[in-house]
Scaffold this active site. Structure first.
Site, PDB file in Angstrom:
ATOM      1  N   ASP A 111      22.865  -4.630   7.043  1.00 23.31           N
ATOM      2  CA  ASP A 111      21.638  -3.855   7.200  1.00 23.31           C
ATOM      3  C   ASP A 111      20.447  -4.778   6.928  1.00 23.31           C
ATOM      4  O   ASP A 111      20.620  -5.980   6.737  1.00 23.31           O
ATOM      5  CB  ASP A 111      21.646  -2.618   6.290  1.00 23.31           C
ATOM      6  CG  ASP A 111      21.692  -2.977   4.808  1.00 23.31           C
ATOM      7  OD1 ASP A 111      21.991  -2.078   4.003  1.00 23.31           O
ATOM      8  OD2 ASP A 111      21.421  -4.146   4.437  1.00 23.31           O
ATOM      9  N   SER A 112      19.251  -4.224   6.874  1.00 24.34           N
ATOM     10  CA  SER A 112      18.064  -5.089   6.793  1.00 24.34           C
ATOM     11  C   SER A 112      18.029  -5.855   5.476  1.00 24.34           C
ATOM     12  O   SER A 112      17.605  -7.011   5.441  1.00 24.34           O
ATOM     13  CB  SER A 112      16.795  -4.276   6.985  1.00 24.34           C
ATOM     14  OG  SER A 112      16.773  -3.199   6.090  1.00 24.34           O
TER      15      SER A 112
END
Lengths: 319, 183
Positions: free
Chosen positions: B137-138
């Site tokens: 994810d980010s």
């Protein structure tokens, strides 16, 4: 296979399913549209899915393109997560169409910055509700937020998430100076850890609400913080007693970007959740509490829906 | 196996019209991926269904994403489309590209990525691996970038970081920055 009828639970006719392995799923119970200041959140816990035949039902809902994306994921766990995410979006949106649209019939497009949105067909005698949505997932939960015609961003993170890098190093690199200063005031490392994660979810939710992507809205360019109570904001509205979450540009401190409202809370005792929604200026509140309203459901599509808004599953709400 | 991110090839069967998309009925296979990825299928809980995968022993067939023999189009260097039989192929890529990073760099990036995403040792990660399909994810992505900066002694700008989608992208960028630093 005996399914117990629980309160709020969709009754499952197991015999008919056993006879027709790929029968069309039972209709989803319709949901009332969100009101102008409301965000509806539907979340699924992948570990609650024990029946593999459900995965086939969900797969049936996806477009060929989505199926391929799911299968590209590296490993069974990630594939299941990706599949559930698409199934959650499709089933959630379908609930708000009064039975007129099936989960399978939705089409999606990306805005010019890459944010996914619904591509609505034109119908002669019915106008589909202008729903906007956003999803977020971790390995242990997937959440979908829905609003009526208002941009929304949602981000969830496991409360227990640990970072590989030092918190302050990460903050120095990616957060604004005000945010770094705030984190520095927290001496207890666990407190600092959890505040970092919570701030991260808020910033992510804001970027996702704006829909311009990570590069279009660099984390360093804006500050999210708590604004003290009883202060007049730019619009001249008096806030309620509790401090509220606000966002301001680093280059323009003190000018709060009132267009955006937030909610930060804990979901299912396992996840910090942040929601950012555009304020509805078409329906301004007349003096009363103007903050973001939440309705939350835990779901396993086609099996069970449970409204958890007023329960322990949603707590420690800050707006 | 086709390259990720490209549209699926129109598969040809010797005597039949082309398939447009993988038939839904091949689901039971679809959950068990190609042998070179050694993925486990959803075992134990899947009961036998009445669905039969559409395979015949007569014609060369597409087996979805199983990476087995497939018939595909590829544009040869002389520009003429041709049909070639490929066995578990690595699709030839046409990149108008700069030089690719050294294998050692790619290897090091793979290690850092595996560590950040807590992937098991036998999880196959290669230059082609996309961060998103590995489950990053980010926050993972920024942590990976910081890990790479530390390991290689470089500084990655935000704009460049955004353009990285695969392990190969990261390795190429690293070598570019390392070279720029030393020159």
């Amino acid at each position: 296979m005996s399914w117990l009828l629980r309160r709020n639970m969709l009754p499952l006719h197991s015999n008919s399913l056993a006879r027709r392995p790929f029968a069309s799923p039972l209709p989803l119970p319709p949901a009332s549209l969100p009101s102008p200041r409301e965000t509806h959140i539907w979340y699924v816990v992948p570990d609650e899915l024990k029946d593999a035949s459900l995965l086939y039902q969900y797969m049936e809902l996806l477009s060929p393109c989505e199926r391929q994306s799911v299968l590209r994921m590296n490993g069974e766990r990630l594939q299941k997560g990706a599949l559930l995410a698409r199934a959650l979006v499709r089933t959630t949106l379908a609930r708000y169409t009064d039975g007129r649209l099936s989960p399978k019939s939705f089409k999606f497009q990306k805005n010019r910055f890459g944010k996914p949105e619904v591509e609505w067909d034109k119908y002669d005698l019915w106008a589909p509700p202008p729903l906007q949505f956003n999803i977020s997932h971790t390995s242990t939960m997937i959440a979908c937020g829905v609003t009526l015609d208002l941009p929304i961003g949602i981000d969830i993170e496991e409360k227990q998430r640990k970072t590989s890098n030092n918190i302050l190093s990460l903050a120095h690199r990616y957060f604004s100076p005000v945010e770094v200063a705030y984190l520095k005031t927290l001496a207890d490392p666990e407190c600092r850890q959890s505040e970092f994660i919570r701030l991260w979810t808020l910033k992510e939710a804001y970027v996702k609400a704006l829909g311009r992507g990570f590069s279009g809205t660099p984390f360093k360019d804006f500050t999210i913080r708590l604004e003290a109570s009883n202060s007049k904001q730019v619009t001249g509205e008096l806030k309620s007693d509790a401090p509220s979450i606000v966002v301001e540009a680093v280059d323009d401190p003190g000018i709060l970007m009132n267009r955006w409202q937030f909610a930060l809370f804990e979901l299912n005792n396992s996840h910090y959740t942040a929601v950012c929604m555009e304020r509805d200026v078409k329906n301004p509140a007349d003096g009363e509490n103007n903050s973001l309203k939440l309705e939350v459901w835990r779901t396993l599509p086609f099996v069970e829906d449970e409204c958890v808004t007023e329960t322990d599953a949603v707590k420690n709400i800050i707006r | 196996m086709r390259k990720r991110g490209t549209p699926p090839n129109r598969a040809l069967r010797a005597r039949r019209p082309p398939e447009i998309s993988p038939p839904v009925r091949s689901l039971p296979l679809a959950f068990s991926l190609s042998s070179d990825r050694s993925m486990a299928s959803i075992s134990g809980t899947v009961t036998a269904t009445s669905v039969r995968p559409r395979l015949t022993s007569r014609a060369p067939v597409v087996k979805g994403f199983s990476g087995l023999k497939s018939v595909s189009f590829s544009i040869q260097r002389n520009g003429f489309p041709s049909v070639r039989l490929q066995a578990a192929p690595r699709q030839r890529r046409f990149q108008v590209s700069c030089a690719q990073a050294k294998p050692e760099t790619v290897q090091k990036v793979c290690e850092i990525v595996k560590k950040q995403l807590a992937l098991s040792d036998d999880t196959p990660v290669s230059g082609e691996s996309k961060f998103s399909t590995l489950g990053a994810d980010s926050l993972d992505t920024v942590e990976i970038v910081m890990g790479l900066e530390e390991a290689f002694g470089i500084s990655v700008e935000e704009e460049s970081a955004q353009s990285i989608t695969t392990v190969q992208d990261a390795a190429d960028l690293i070598e570019k920055l390392v070279e720029a630093k030393s020159s």
